[in-house]
Scaffold this motif. Structure first.
Motif, PDB file in Angstrom:
ATOM      1  N   LYS A 105       0.810  -1.251   0.017  1.00 52.68           N
ATOM      2  CA  LYS A 105       0.039   0.007  -0.334  1.00 52.68           C
ATOM      3  C   LYS A 105       0.892   1.244   0.097  1.00 52.68           C
ATOM      4  CE  LYS A 105      -0.472  -0.033   5.136  1.00 52.68           C
ATOM      5  NZ  LYS A 105      -1.616   0.010   6.188  1.00 52.68           N
ATOM      6  N   ALA A 106       0.369   2.323  -0.306  1.00 52.60           N
ATOM      7  CA  ALA A 106       0.808   3.754  -0.629  1.00 52.60           C
ATOM      8  C   ALA A 106       0.012   4.610   0.041  1.00 52.60           C
ATOM      9  CB  ALA A 106       1.533   3.926  -1.928  1.00 52.60           C
ATOM     10  N   ALA A 107       0.699   5.869   0.421  1.00 52.85           N
ATOM     11  CA  ALA A 107      -0.275   6.916   0.743  1.00 52.85           C
ATOM     12  C   ALA A 107       0.459   8.382   0.501  1.00 52.85           C
ATOM     13  CB  ALA A 107      -0.565   6.818   2.205  1.00 52.85           C
ATOM     14  N   THR A 108      -0.366   9.154   0.057  1.00 52.68           N
ATOM     15  CA  THR A 108       0.249  10.606  -0.098  1.00 52.68           C
ATOM     16  C   THR A 108      -1.027  11.443  -0.199  1.00 52.68           C
ATOM     17  OG1 THR A 108       1.648  11.997  -1.502  1.00 52.68           O
ATOM     18  CG2 THR A 108       0.040  10.440  -2.621  1.00 52.68           C
TER      19      THR A 108
ATOM     20  N   LYS B  10       7.194  -5.866   8.075  1.00 57.17           N
ATOM     21  CA  LYS B  10       7.282  -5.182   6.858  1.00 57.17           C
ATOM     22  C   LYS B  10       8.161  -4.088   6.614  1.00 57.17           C
ATOM     23  CE  LYS B  10       3.067  -7.018   6.054  1.00 57.17           C
ATOM     24  NZ  LYS B  10       2.962  -7.930   4.754  1.00 57.17           N
ATOM     25  N   ASP B  75       0.306  -1.410  10.427  1.00 54.53           N
ATOM     26  CA  ASP B  75      -0.780  -0.481  10.423  1.00 54.53           C
ATOM     27  C   ASP B  75      -0.820   0.675  11.045  1.00 54.53           C
ATOM     28  OD1 ASP B  75      -1.677  -2.133   8.177  1.00 54.53           O
ATOM     29  OD2 ASP B  75      -3.271  -2.760   9.204  1.00 54.53           O
ATOM     30  N   PHE B  78       2.258   2.930  10.234  1.00 52.99           N
ATOM     31  CA  PHE B  78       1.999   3.505   8.890  1.00 52.99           C
ATOM     32  C   PHE B  78       1.079   4.686   9.261  1.00 52.99           C
ATOM     33  CE2 PHE B  78       0.081   3.932   4.737  1.00 52.99           C
ATOM     34  CZ  PHE B  78       1.023   3.785   3.827  1.00 52.99           C
ATOM     35  N   GLU B  79       0.131   4.689   9.936  1.00 52.28           N
ATOM     36  CA  GLU B  79      -0.856   5.700  10.147  1.00 52.28           C
ATOM     37  C   GLU B  79      -0.227   6.792  10.993  1.00 52.28           C
ATOM     38  OE1 GLU B  79      -5.047   5.872  12.465  1.00 52.28           O
ATOM     39  OE2 GLU B  79      -4.725   4.333  10.726  1.00 52.28           O
ATOM     40  N   PHE B  82       2.060   8.738   8.376  1.00 57.25           N
ATOM     41  CA  PHE B  82       1.086   9.413   7.563  1.00 57.25           C
ATOM     42  C   PHE B  82       0.783  10.813   8.178  1.00 57.25           C
ATOM     43  CE2 PHE B  82      -2.885  10.551   5.669  1.00 57.25           C
ATOM     44  CZ  PHE B  82      -2.735  10.467   4.346  1.00 57.25           C
ATOM     45  N   TYR B  83       0.198  10.751   9.535  1.00 56.37           N
ATOM     46  CA  TYR B  83      -0.393  11.965   9.909  1.00 56.37           C
ATOM     47  C   TYR B  83       0.591  13.001  10.624  1.00 56.37           C
ATOM     48  CZ  TYR B  83      -5.078  10.182   9.108  1.00 56.37           C
ATOM     49  OH  TYR B  83      -6.039   9.652   8.656  1.00 56.37           O
ATOM     50  N   ILE B  87       2.341  13.970   5.839  1.00 54.52           N
ATOM     51  CA  ILE B  87       2.245  13.238   4.410  1.00 54.52           C
ATOM     52  C   ILE B  87       0.730  13.768   3.786  1.00 54.52           C
ATOM     53  CG2 ILE B  87       2.142  11.239   3.175  1.00 54.52           C
ATOM     54  CD1 ILE B  87       4.391  10.509   4.669  1.00 54.52           C
ATOM     55  N   ASN B  88      -0.346  13.810   4.744  1.00 54.13           N
ATOM     56  CA  ASN B  88      -1.741  14.172   4.150  1.00 54.13           C
ATOM     57  C   ASN B  88      -1.815  15.620   3.847  1.00 54.13           C
ATOM     58  OD1 ASN B  88      -1.234  15.087   6.795  1.00 54.13           O
ATOM     59  ND2 ASN B  88      -3.195  14.625   7.389  1.00 54.13           N
ATOM     60  N   GLN B  89      -0.886  16.431   3.859  1.00 59.13           N
ATOM     61  CA  GLN B  89      -0.710  17.878   3.263  1.00 59.13           C
ATOM     62  C   GLN B  89      -0.075  17.781   2.014  1.00 59.13           C
ATOM     63  OE1 GLN B  89      -2.335  20.120   5.326  1.00 59.13           O
ATOM     64  NE2 GLN B  89      -2.703  18.445   6.499  1.00 59.13           N
ATOM     65  N   GLY B  93       4.898  14.812   0.640  1.00 59.33           N
ATOM     66  CA  GLY B  93       5.579  13.420   0.291  1.00 59.33           C
ATOM     67  C   GLY B  93       4.959  12.350  -0.027  1.00 59.33           C
ATOM     68  N   LEU B  94       5.587  11.076   0.149  1.00 57.47           N
ATOM     69  CA  LEU B  94       4.882   9.880  -0.275  1.00 57.47           C
ATOM     70  C   LEU B  94       5.395   8.747   0.720  1.00 57.47           C
ATOM     71  CD1 LEU B  94       3.725   7.985  -2.602  1.00 57.47           C
ATOM     72  CD2 LEU B  94       6.018   7.868  -3.493  1.00 57.47           C
ATOM     73  N   MET B  95       4.516   7.911   1.046  1.00 56.88           N
ATOM     74  CA  MET B  95       4.869   6.789   1.829  1.00 56.88           C
ATOM     75  C   MET B  95       4.497   5.502   1.271  1.00 56.88           C
ATOM     76  SD  MET B  95       2.740   7.344   5.246  1.00 56.88           S
ATOM     77  CE  MET B  95       3.793   5.725   6.026  1.00 56.88           C
ATOM     78  N   PHE B  96       5.135   4.375   1.608  1.00 59.70           N
ATOM     79  CA  PHE B  96       4.672   3.086   1.155  1.00 59.70           C
ATOM     80  C   PHE B  96       5.063   1.911   2.064  1.00 59.70           C
ATOM     81  CE2 PHE B  96       8.646   2.116  -0.948  1.00 59.70           C
ATOM     82  CZ  PHE B  96       8.937   3.292  -1.539  1.00 59.70           C
ATOM     83  N   GLN B  97       4.545   0.720   2.008  1.00 58.63           N
ATOM     84  CA  GLN B  97       4.767  -0.155   2.912  1.00 58.63           C
ATOM     85  C   GLN B  97       4.999  -1.645   1.894  1.00 58.63           C
ATOM     86  OE1 GLN B  97       2.096  -1.052   6.049  1.00 58.63           O
ATOM     87  NE2 GLN B  97       1.955  -3.226   5.474  1.00 58.63           N
TER      88      GLN B  97
END
Lengths: 134, 115
Positions: A105-108, B10, B75, B78-79, B82-83, B87-89, B93-97
């Motif tokens: 999975k990826a997120a941006t 992971k 998970d 990861f979350e 992200f916050y 990364i939610n702005q 950037g970008l993230m992945f697993q």
């Protein structure tokens, strides 16, 4: 009052990693972008292998390397991979090597209008966007 | 001789604007107790990188944070990234697993951290 937070997770994506001689990455990233890739992150590295095996011809191979990573949707991976392969002359010894690894999975950040488009046309969504509320 | 763990792990990778990595790494170590965090620096480019962040054809500096974490906590971590790394702005950037076939365990000895 708690604020609703939403993380959109992208699935069906792949990671392409490319190792090339220093100075060649920018051209290959352009080739990848021409094939549909969004961007890349590039860092320097140092390698050895075929350069030593080529004997005196190995002097033509730069020991300093550039390594770059590109995240693409899985259905674009082959096209981007081939585009980089052709642009980088990877069928020539010493020009570099590349591989594709799976991404769970990826997120941006995804702009609101893109999310709305996904919601309208979810069946044709190549990224299989899946919002998860927390 | 068994030199790797049989528990699935992971690999989480976050590509961040430079400068956003130090605080994130500190919180991953101090708050989540993770001791398998690595950082390297890179230059990056993307189609939507705004021109006021770069010149035409130029790249911007990035920090790449990689975290090795057991599957059960993946998970959550990861979350968290992200916050907490924003990364939610936009331009965050970008993230992945990614799944791993095998990995070593990195066990810290039971000693106090130097201040």
């Amino acid at each position: 009052m708690s604020q609703k937070r939403e993380m959109v997770v992208l699935t069906d994506v792949s990671l392409i990693t490319v190792v090339v001689q220093r100075g060649k990455a920018d051209d290959l990233v352009k080739a990848a972008q021409a094939a549909g890739a969004q961007g890349a992150s590039i860092h320097y590295s140092h390698g050895r292998g075929v350069r030593e095996r080529l004997g005196v011809l190995g002097l033509a191979v730069e020991a300093e390397k550039e390594t770059f990573h590109i995240i693409v949707s899985s259905d674009q991976a082959n096209r981007v991979f081939e585009s980089i392969y052709r642009a980088g002359d990877f069928d020539t010894p010493g020009m570099g090597f590349m591989w594709v690894t799976p991404v769970e999975k990826a997120a941006t950040y995804i702009p609101e209008d893109i999310l709305e488009k996904f919601a309208r046309d979810d069946r044709r969504n190549p990224f299989d966007a899946r919002p998860s509320e927390t | 001789m068994t030199c790797h763990t049989t528990h699935p792990h992971k690999l989480i990778t976050a590509i961040l604007p430079k400068g956003r990595d130090k605080e994130l790494v500190r919180r991953l170590v101090d708050e989540l107790g993770i001791n398998s965090v690595n950082v390297n620096y890179a230059r990056g480019l993307g189609r939507i990188t705004p021109l006021n962040h770069r010149g035409v054809g130029e790249t911007t500096e990035k920090a790449i944070v990689t975290v090795l974490i057991e599957e059960a906590r993946a998970d959550e971590v990861f979350e968290f990234i992200f916050y907490e790394a924003d990364i939610n702005q936009p331009h965050g950037g970008l993230m992945f697993q990614q799944p791993l076939l095998a990995n070593t365990l990195f066990m810290m000895p039971d000693i106090e951290e130097e201040q």
